[in-house]
Design a protein around this motif. Structure first.
Motif, PDB file in Angstrom:
ATOM      1  N   TYR A   1      -2.580  -8.124   2.056  1.00 49.44           N
ATOM      2  CA  TYR A   1      -3.678  -7.596   1.252  1.00 49.44           C
ATOM      3  C   TYR A   1      -4.848  -7.087   2.080  1.00 49.44           C
ATOM      4  N   MET A   2      -4.772  -7.201   3.396  1.00 51.72           N
ATOM      5  CA  MET A   2      -5.847  -6.665   4.220  1.00 51.72           C
ATOM      6  C   MET A   2      -5.947  -5.151   4.080  1.00 51.72           C
TER       7      MET A   2
ATOM      8  N   HIS B   1       2.173   1.539  -3.644  1.00 48.89           N
ATOM      9  CA  HIS B   1       1.066   1.890  -4.527  1.00 48.89           C
ATOM     10  C   HIS B   1       0.599   3.330  -4.313  1.00 48.89           C
ATOM     11  N   ALA B   2       0.112   3.590  -3.104  1.00 47.39           N
ATOM     12  CA  ALA B   2      -0.617   4.830  -2.849  1.00 47.39           C
ATOM     13  C   ALA B   2       0.286   6.009  -2.536  1.00 47.39           C
ATOM     14  N   VAL B   3       1.447   5.754  -1.920  1.00 50.77           N
ATOM     15  CA  VAL B   3       2.307   6.854  -1.477  1.00 50.77           C
ATOM     16  C   VAL B   3       3.375   7.173  -2.510  1.00 50.77           C
ATOM     17  N   LEU B   4       4.082   6.152  -2.993  1.00 52.48           N
ATOM     18  CA  LEU B   4       5.145   6.390  -3.975  1.00 52.48           C
ATOM     19  C   LEU B   4       4.662   6.300  -5.419  1.00 52.48           C
TER      20      LEU B   4
ATOM     21  N   VAL C   1       0.836  -1.201   0.000  1.00 52.70           N
ATOM     22  CA  VAL C   1       0.000   0.000   0.000  1.00 52.70           C
ATOM     23  C   VAL C   1       0.873   1.256   0.000  1.00 52.70           C
ATOM     24  N   TYR C   2       2.060   1.198   0.614  1.00 53.57           N
ATOM     25  CA  TYR C   2       2.991   2.329   0.597  1.00 53.57           C
ATOM     26  C   TYR C   2       3.529   2.565  -0.814  1.00 53.57           C
TER      27      TYR C   2
ATOM     28  N   ALA D   1       5.444  -3.472 -10.556  1.00 51.38           N
ATOM     29  CA  ALA D   1       6.704  -2.997  -9.969  1.00 51.38           C
ATOM     30  C   ALA D   1       6.705  -3.201  -8.459  1.00 51.38           C
ATOM     31  N   ALA D   2       5.579  -2.894  -7.808  1.00 52.08           N
ATOM     32  CA  ALA D   2       5.492  -3.099  -6.364  1.00 52.08           C
ATOM     33  C   ALA D   2       5.613  -4.577  -6.018  1.00 52.08           C
TER      34      ALA D   2
END
Length: 469
Positions: free
Chosen positions: A291-292, A42-45, A39-40, A51-52
């Motif tokens: 994935y939670m 995906h959503a932040v960087l 999630v970091y 790639a993630a």
């Protein structure tokens, strides 16, 4: 057996607690890695899904390669004489984690907005590899120290020591450390909202300082407990020549003594049974935690504070199941207790798949079920590993390393497969992505639980034991 148990209870509580906190730093770092890395990224960087997933796969493969190598070398190399061979590897691993982990939850220092993602992956690669080597060193040395501590007490009940020490590890440090982690995460989110009422409920680039602060705080706390471990845990340091003479004496006193080396384990059917069950247990725990967060934010559309509170509920329920686990397994056995955990996990999968309109209250109930089931299958799989090793403590690190190899590689491949199946490669949401992670949570946990149940059936038919003559 009652006399042996009383001897175990005579071991000072301070020493047991000092040993237990030796894995505290690993637990905290693993929580950040599995719960928030995707999630970091995906959503932040702003990393794409492939790639993630590739970066997480790289870490899992590195960990999978390092784990058996560390296990083999820690059995072979004596280490620093004053520390002992297990504590030497633990100290080395702790230093590697402290040096590398802060860079993982910080943006690329030499990158700009125009830097391609492949270059950022190259930047993160050495830190990921160094972190996974350090994590594997701490994990294997800490687990391998259990029978060493039992041996230093001069008792011939290493199996009993291993089983109860593993429960102490889970109840005393594993679940509380993760509860501390998620409680700290919730506090950081809460303070961010109070300080900036206009802050978005969705994750974004503005949350970089939040993850940076979280990683540094957890590292400091973990380093403190690692120091307590090294001060309070005394490893039995023996002379190799003395060990050889002792082994020769045992051979003379017994009609036959079987000492298994690493290559002998590869010929044991129970070795593969336990490895598969351990792999399934770790897949359930790690992939569900991974994935939670994206399930909560992308499928259920809940505010970002729920990525702290939902995992916290999971681990609190896991702590509760841990307390009841000892008495249950004592009466019904390890295999049946493991089956109970699988039933809880499968129940969670069915609940998530059927209840499409799951709200905040329902997701808490599902989290309780998943947390309890995950704790049961994880600790019971470790107990099966301990039962398999028995008195073969001289090669115990290789067995622990091999078990860990299966779960690291399987977790990495599972993540990259799921990421490659995601309908949208970017973080921008599309209609097909809304229920993608709901399907992932249901099919992964339910499917792996079914596979583990089939393997458990073979254990009930052919019990775990060493069959080599």
């Amino acid at each position: 057996m009652q006399d042996n148990y009383r001897k175990l209870r005579a071991l000072p509580l301070c020493r047991r607690l000092c040993y237990a906190v030796g894995h505290f730093q690993n637990d905290l770092c693993a929580s950040l890695w599995f719960t928030y890395l995707l999630v970091y990224l995906h959503a932040v960087l702003g990393f794409g899904s492939t790639a993630a997933g590739a970066l997480l796969l790289l870490g899992q493969v590195a960990d999978g390669v390092c784990t058996p190598l560390v296990g083999y070398e820690s059995d072979r190399i004596q280490g620093v004489q004053r520390l002992g061979k297990r504590k030497t590897w633990h100290l080395l691993g702790t230093a590697c984690v402290l040096v590398s982990f802060p860079f993982l939850f910080n943006p690329c220092l030499a990158c700009s907005a125009s830097t391609p993602q492949w270059a950022q992956i190259v930047y993160f690669t050495p830190f990921v590899v160094l972190f996974q080597f350090g994590w594997a060193s701490v994990q294997i040395s800490h687990l391998s120290l259990i029978p060493e501590l039992a041996s230093s007490e001069g008792a011939k009940v290493e199996l009993t020591y291993c089983q109860i020490f593993l429960r102490i590890l889970n109840i005393t440090t594993y679940t509380p450390s993760l509860c501390l982690f998620y409680a700290g995460t919730w506090i950081l989110f809460h303070f961010q909202t109070n300080m900036d009422p206009e802050a978005s409920d969705s994750l974004g680039p503005a949350d970089v300082p939040l993850f940076r602060s979280l990683s540094l705080i957890m590292l400091c706390v973990g380093a403190l407990f690692s120091l307590i471990f090294h001060i309070g845990t005394k490893e039995h340091v023996s002379n190799p020549e003395t060990e050889r003479l002792t082994l020769n004496s045992d051979v003379k006193n017994k009609q036959s003594v079987t000492v298994l080396k690493w290559k002998h384990w590869l010929k044991e059917p129970s070795f593969y049974q336990v490895a598969f069950l351990y792999m399934c247990s770790r897949l359930i725990v790690n992939l569900s935690v991974t994935y939670m967060s994206v399930y909560v934010t992308s499928s259920l559309m809940l505010p970002k504070k729920f990525i702290a509170t939902i995992p916290l509920v999971m681990y609190v329920s896991g702590f509760g199941s841990s307390l009841a686990m000892k008495s249950v397994s004592k009466h019904v056995g390890i295999s049946v207790t493991y089956l109970v955990g699988l039933v809880l996990v499968f129940g969670f999968a069915v609940w998530v798949f059927v209840d499409r309109s799951m709200g905040a209250q329902s997701v808490y109930g599902a989290a309780v079920m998943l947390g309890a089931g995950s704790a049961v299958v994880l600790v019971m799989s470790l107990s099966m590993t301990t039962k398999l090793i028995g008195e073969q403590t001289q090669s115990g690190a290789f067995v622990y390393g091999s078990m860990s190899l299966t779960d690291k590689v399987a977790n990495g491949l599972g993540v990259i497969l799921i990421q490659s199946l995601r309908p949208c490669s970017s973080e921008q949401c599309c209609p097909d992505c809304v229920w993608f992670y709901r399907d992932v949570m249901a099919t992964v946990t339910g499917g792996v639980a079914l596979a583990a149940a089939l393997c458990l059936l073979t254990v009930l038919i052919w019990p775990i034991r060493i069959r080599r003559k």
